[in-house]
Design an enzyme around this catalytic site. Sequence first.
Site, short mmCIF file in Angstrom:
data_model
loop_
_atom_site.label_atom_id
_atom_site.label_comp_id
_atom_site.label_asym_id
_atom_site.label_seq_id
_atom_site.Cartn_x
_atom_site.Cartn_y
_atom_site.Cartn_z
N ALA A 103 0.79 -1.18 0.10
CA ALA A 103 0.13 0.06 0.09
C ALA A 103 0.79 1.43 -0.09
O ALA A 103 2.01 1.31 0.52
CB ALA A 103 -0.91 0.02 1.30
N GLU A 104 0.46 2.36 -0.53
CA GLU A 104 1.35 3.40 -0.79
C GLU A 104 1.80 4.27 0.26
O GLU A 104 3.08 4.74 0.06
CB GLU A 104 0.29 4.46 -1.78
CG GLU A 104 -0.89 4.86 -1.27
CD GLU A 104 -2.05 4.19 -1.81
OE1 GLU A 104 -3.00 4.42 -1.97
OE2 GLU A 104 -1.63 2.87 -1.98
N PRO A 105 1.17 4.11 1.47
CA PRO A 105 1.86 4.80 2.64
C PRO A 105 2.93 4.26 3.13
O PRO A 105 3.64 4.91 4.08
CB PRO A 105 0.73 5.01 3.57
CG PRO A 105 -0.21 3.86 3.33
CD PRO A 105 -0.02 3.68 1.91
N GLY A 106 3.34 2.82 2.70
CA GLY A 106 4.72 2.35 3.11
C GLY A 106 4.66 1.03 3.55
O GLY A 106 5.70 0.58 4.29
#
Length: 657
Positions: A338-341
């Site tokens: 997922a893009e936040p890390g």
Amino acid sequence: MPRQTHPLLSHRPFTEKGKVVSAREAVNLIRDGDALATGGFVGIGFAEHLAVALEQRFLKTGQPRDLTLMYAAGQGDGKSRGLNHLGHEGLVAKVIGGHWGLVPKLQKLAVEGRIQAWNLPQGVISHLFRDIAAGKPGTLSRVGLGTFVDPRLDGGRINDATREEIVRLLPIDGEEYLFYKAQSLQVAFLRGTTADTLGNVTMEHEALVLESLAIATAVHNCGGVVIVQVERLAERATLHPKDVKIPGVLVDCVVICDDPEHHWQTFSTRYNPAYSGEIKAPMATLEPMPLSARKIIARRAAFELRPNAVVNLGIGMPEGVGPVASEERVLELLTLTAEPGVIGGLPASGLDFGAALNTQAIIDQPAQFDFYDGGGLDIAFLGMAQVDGEGNVNVSKFGSRLAGAGGFINISQRARKVVFMGTFLAAQGELAVADGRLKLAEGGLAKFVEGVEHRTFSGPLAIQEQRDVLYVTERCVFQLTAQGVTLIELAPGVDLDRDVLALMNFTPAMPAPPSAMDGRIFLDHPMGLRDDLLSRPLEQRFTFDAAEEIFFVDFENLRIKSQADIDAIRHAAESRLAPLGRRVYAVVNYDNFRIDEDLLETYTAMVSYLEEHYYSRVTRYTTSGFLRMKLGDALEQRALSPHIYDNAEEAREHLKP
């Protein structure tokens, strides 16, 4: 930009505990016109206690006024929490945000033109924080080209009141780039778990670390005030240095959150140690989804998965790929991100979105977008609200509704393969499936339109860069080609003219009649996708070692389901052996090989043919005792050597007389 220290810092209301202050004392440091940067993803890592205190100060005193707000990911619950606390006219004058769908109060101000507002890609803003920290004039990126962020379109501006250009086109060596201008920042709202009296901050209970360090460094180097909300206080020099995510030299104020309601791990979950990586929780098997349009779309999309792929699942319709992959027993073959890390594990959904159960790693958000922007994603599954004939996609703005792009632009422009997912029509009635055929409900608005209202994905740029793009619906599948959106598959029970072409506002390319979507998608039992994913292409299963004159045949995990499969094996083997003009030794791996009982006779006849024409001697092996007995009996009936060895070493040892 030169560092000018905040003038109020010399009069800080610090107590004997050093940097520890109340939320009220901290927000009193904010001046009219300051630029505020906030960290968070939905509710993860958002400093709710500070936002509430700032709202209360403004409602009571009318100050501070005319703030500039800058944030990367959406930070809200779609109602009143998060950045919705700042949705008061006069409190903010400018907003630069990555996603707007979760902040309806700010969204309303932007859509009505009562503030200046920009929507920039989430990954670009996270990188912009880092570049501001480094004193750079801005961020240079190809992300955003051809979309509404491109200055040749809207330049990311949301309304007519927003006139300032903060995105410029900048050609370099014949290639186009976008330059995103740096902003001076005076205040940071961040969140952690523990702080010591020196201001060092750890995040052991947080589900993400986000861009906290980049924001803290940026604001500090701009001479601003870095305020961090935490759960608890520790004595100086007691925190492990490797656990410190924001060093105290960057932190001006530490606020101990004295209201637990303002420090939930997410906006849906108070605290789950499996989200923060403190424990590995038992993974419950996901319940199979009912056979619906959502599941049909997710199943067809899942056929694009490949073993060892690094995958991003977007929010909404793409979330269905997770349960389908679980039902088909292929989750462990993939790495979901997922893009936040988060990297690995099972990404959460809803207001937990951004966290993941049992993740392998949690890295900061700018680093995750380095990975994404550099082409690290093998495949991305994303939603689609509107598609036009050029392949452009809109997910960001519809009339007065402003969702914003979030990480969509970064992900869709840079993933090696993109699968857009959505129902063919908007707000259509429930469909039914009978005998593996669709029965479509009537009604619904066209989603395949003449021109998208807002361009969040550029089809022409994707064609130019030769990217692999699919558009998957419950009734048909399109592919992006040089001719534009091209119809390639049709669901059983769907009439091409009545159910597809008549309901589109453009005519798709169709160089050949569309093939049928896989019939397994429409049956109410598992599709056997794991077998498909583990199956290697037939041409990769044959190897000839000229030095030893050995022909290796690798049938591991191969399943023979039809006469066509047997014919394909014979053709593939002959095409390699016939040109040699001589017989060779052969070793065949039958580990996890499967064949339907009624095909055994035909299969062994094919084996007999190959042995008679091309092999001087052949040995076989498998670890399965049952297969050794079953296949050995069938070979013996053909007067072929029935012995099948336990392993490759034994098979090779007994190959040559």
